[in-house]
Design a protein around this motif. Structure first.
Motif, PDB file in Angstrom:
ATOM      1  N   ALA A   1       0.832  -1.206   0.000  1.00 41.75           N
ATOM      2  CA  ALA A   1       0.000   0.000   0.000  1.00 41.75           C
ATOM      3  C   ALA A   1       0.863   1.251   0.000  1.00 41.75           C
ATOM      4  CB  ALA A   1      -0.925  -0.009   1.219  1.00 41.75           C
TER       5      ALA A   1
ATOM      6  N   LYS B   1       2.221   2.133  -3.347  1.00 42.85           N
ATOM      7  CA  LYS B   1       1.203   2.739  -4.206  1.00 42.85           C
ATOM      8  C   LYS B   1       0.726   4.080  -3.647  1.00 42.85           C
ATOM      9  CE  LYS B   1      -0.405  -1.837  -5.652  1.00 42.85           C
ATOM     10  NZ  LYS B   1      -1.529  -2.810  -5.634  1.00 42.85           N
TER      11      LYS B   1
ATOM     12  N   LYS C   1      -0.791   4.765  -0.928  1.00 44.17           N
ATOM     13  CA  LYS C   1      -2.074   4.716  -0.241  1.00 44.17           C
ATOM     14  C   LYS C   1      -1.785   4.789   1.262  1.00 44.17           C
ATOM     15  CE  LYS C   1      -4.251   1.895  -3.851  1.00 44.17           C
ATOM     16  NZ  LYS C   1      -4.963   0.617  -4.164  1.00 44.17           N
TER      17      LYS C   1
ATOM     18  N   LEU D   1      -4.386   3.397   3.987  1.00 46.62           N
ATOM     19  CA  LEU D   1      -4.390   1.941   4.033  1.00 46.62           C
ATOM     20  C   LEU D   1      -3.101   1.419   4.660  1.00 46.62           C
ATOM     21  CD1 LEU D   1      -5.752  -0.728   3.328  1.00 46.62           C
ATOM     22  CD2 LEU D   1      -4.711  -0.580   1.045  1.00 46.62           C
TER      23      LEU D   1
END
Length: 204
Positions: A94, A97, A99, A102
């Protein structure tokens, strides 16, 4: 010479050098951490070898009055700890990416699972019918599980530190230094526990 052109030309070069420097630092840090894990592996392997040698040559292995260790709760703790390896892996993915929410949720969940394991181990210690000085088995049991528990505690503290770092502005913008190392350490702790569980609880 046009100063504006010179400045524009220097910016990509500086950015490239900064990225290269960050990559070098990450590579060096990861290599050093792998060497550290290898040295830790040697320590644990020495403990395992000693445990096996003493167990196979001792006529009386378990403490007097103890027929075997209860395995249900340790098995649950094992499942929780091993599952946390998957959680921290997805947390790291996560982060790659970007994120962040998350990442933080999964990272905190990993820490919570580690704390669950430590609490479960502490409860087991409290209810065991033998102590650290109760024969060779008692000494080795507390030494091995305690030394591993210290590594779990270290891993949890490192995870909380990395979670704190994730809230610092742009801290992970240039790279993920530290996250990979902590994740590797956690996988290492889990693998060591699987071996310990087999030695202590399965092979009684």
């Amino acid at each position: 010479m046009d100063s504006s052109v010179t400045s524009d030309q220097m910016q990509p070069t500086s950015a490239a050098h900064a990225h290269e420097h960050t990559h070098d630092v990450q590579g060096t840090s990861l290599f050093g951490f792998i060497v550290f894990l290898l040295s830790e592996s040697v320590i644990f392997l020495s403990f395992f070898a000693g445990y096996i040698a003493i167990k196979t040559t001792s006529p009386s292995w378990l403490p007097p009055g103890v027929e075997g260790l209860e395995t249900r709760d340790p098995l649950i703790n094992t499942i929780v700890l091993v599952s946390s390896s998957f959680v921290i892996y997805f947390a790291e993915e996560a982060l790659k990416k970007h994120k962040m929410t998350l990442f933080r949720v999964l990272w905190f969940l990993t820490s919570a699972m580690g704390i669950y394991f430590l609490v479960g181990q502490a409860i087991e210690w409290i209810h065991l019918p033998f102590g650290f000085t109760t024969g060779v088995f008692g000494s080795l049991f507390y030494l091995l599980t305690g030394f591993h528990g210290l590594h779990v505690l270290t891993g949890v503290l490192l995870q909380f530190y990395m979670l704190y770092r994730s809230f610092m502005p742009n801290n992970y913008a240039a790279g993920h230094t530290g996250v990979t190392e902590v994740s590797l350490f956690w996988h290492f702790v889990d693998v060591i526990w699987i071996i310990l569980f087999c030695l202590i609880y399965v092979w009684q």
